[in-house]
Scaffold this motif. Sequence first.
Motif, mmCIF file in Angstrom:
data_model
loop_
_atom_site.group_PDB
_atom_site.id
_atom_site.type_symbol
_atom_site.label_atom_id
_atom_site.label_comp_id
_atom_site.label_asym_id
_atom_site.label_seq_id
_atom_site.Cartn_x
_atom_site.Cartn_y
_atom_site.Cartn_z
ATOM 1 N N MET A 238 -1.300 35.275 23.482
ATOM 2 C CA MET A 238 -1.173 36.714 23.701
ATOM 3 C C MET A 238 0.301 37.110 23.690
ATOM 4 N N TYR B 206 -14.273 37.479 26.052
ATOM 5 C CA TYR B 206 -13.880 38.823 26.451
ATOM 6 C C TYR B 206 -15.078 39.772 26.324
ATOM 7 N N VAL C 285 -10.022 43.448 21.846
ATOM 8 C CA VAL C 285 -8.820 43.580 22.655
ATOM 9 C C VAL C 285 -7.835 44.514 21.960
ATOM 10 N N PRO D 121 -5.582 43.227 30.049
ATOM 11 C CA PRO D 121 -6.117 43.602 28.745
ATOM 12 C C PRO D 121 -6.943 44.880 28.806
#
Length: 287
Positions: A84, A206, A210, A243
Motif C-alpha cells: 500500500m 477487503y 479500495v 482504507p
Amino acid sequence: MTDADLTAWIGRQERREDRIDANRANGLRATLESPDPLFREGDALPPLWHWTYFWDIAAQSELGPDGHPARGGFLPPVDLPRRMWAGGRLKWPGDLMVGGMAHRESTITSVQEKSGRSGRLVFVTVRHVISGDAGPAIEEEHDIVYREAPGKQEASPKPPAPPESPVRWQRRVETDATRLFRYSALTFNGHRIHYDHPYVTQDEGYPGLVVHGPMMATLMVELLRHSAPQRRVTGLDFRARSPVFAPASLGVFAADAEAAGAETERLETWVTGDAGALAMSGLAELG
C-alpha cells in the motif's frame, strides 16, 4: 528474505523520462472533474498530477498475482502479500510544463521492518527528484508499506476520528468503480484491489474496491489550489490513515494550521470516508 538482504536495496537507483503529454493531463482533468480549462502545451502541470507519468511498463508476464510488477527489480522483494501507499512528503521548487520532457531520478533511501497490530510490516522509502527543462520541479519522498494478509477472524482496527479543526474549505467527491478504473488506467496501475472486485474481496479480504491513496492526496491539493487560486502549493506532507471502499462519498477538508511566516501559509487537510472516518491527513504549504 532477511532484514540484511532487504537493506542491500538501500541506495539502489532508477532513472526514467517521460513527455508531459497534454492528453494524459486532460484525462485526469476529466476523471477529477477539475474546473481547469483544457491543458495545452506550455501550461504548468498541477501539483501531484505527475503521478500519471513515469509509468512502470512491465510486460504482462512480469506481473505478480496482485497486478503489480513482480518484486525484486528496483524495489526489494519483500515477502509480504499486501502493498500500500502509506504516505509521502513533497516540495515543488518549480513546475513541469505540459508538452515538455521530464526526467525522474529515484533512490531507495530506507528499508525498515516493524511489528504492528496486524503483524509484520516492512516500510520502504523512495526519494524522487523530477526535473523539467528549467531544472528541478518536484522533490518527493514516497513511503510504501508491505504487510501480512489478515486472518479470517481478524477484526479491522477502528478508523481514527477526523480533526476537530474549524473547516475553512470543503467539498464532497463521489467515488465509484468507474472513477477508480479511470485513475488506474491513467497511472498505469495494475494493482487489482482498485478494479477487480472478486480478487479484492476473496483474495485480499477487503469489503470492496479500495480507493487509491494518491487520488485522495490529489483531491486534497485540488481543494487548496482551487479555493486559493492566487496562491501556489509549495509543499505537502500526507499520510494514509484508513482504507476507503468504493462506492464512497469522500469528504475533502482544509483548515488553518500554525503560521509558517509572512510568505508561507500552512493548512491542515484531510479526507474522510462515508461514515466520517479519517482516511488521509496532511499538512500543506501555500506560497
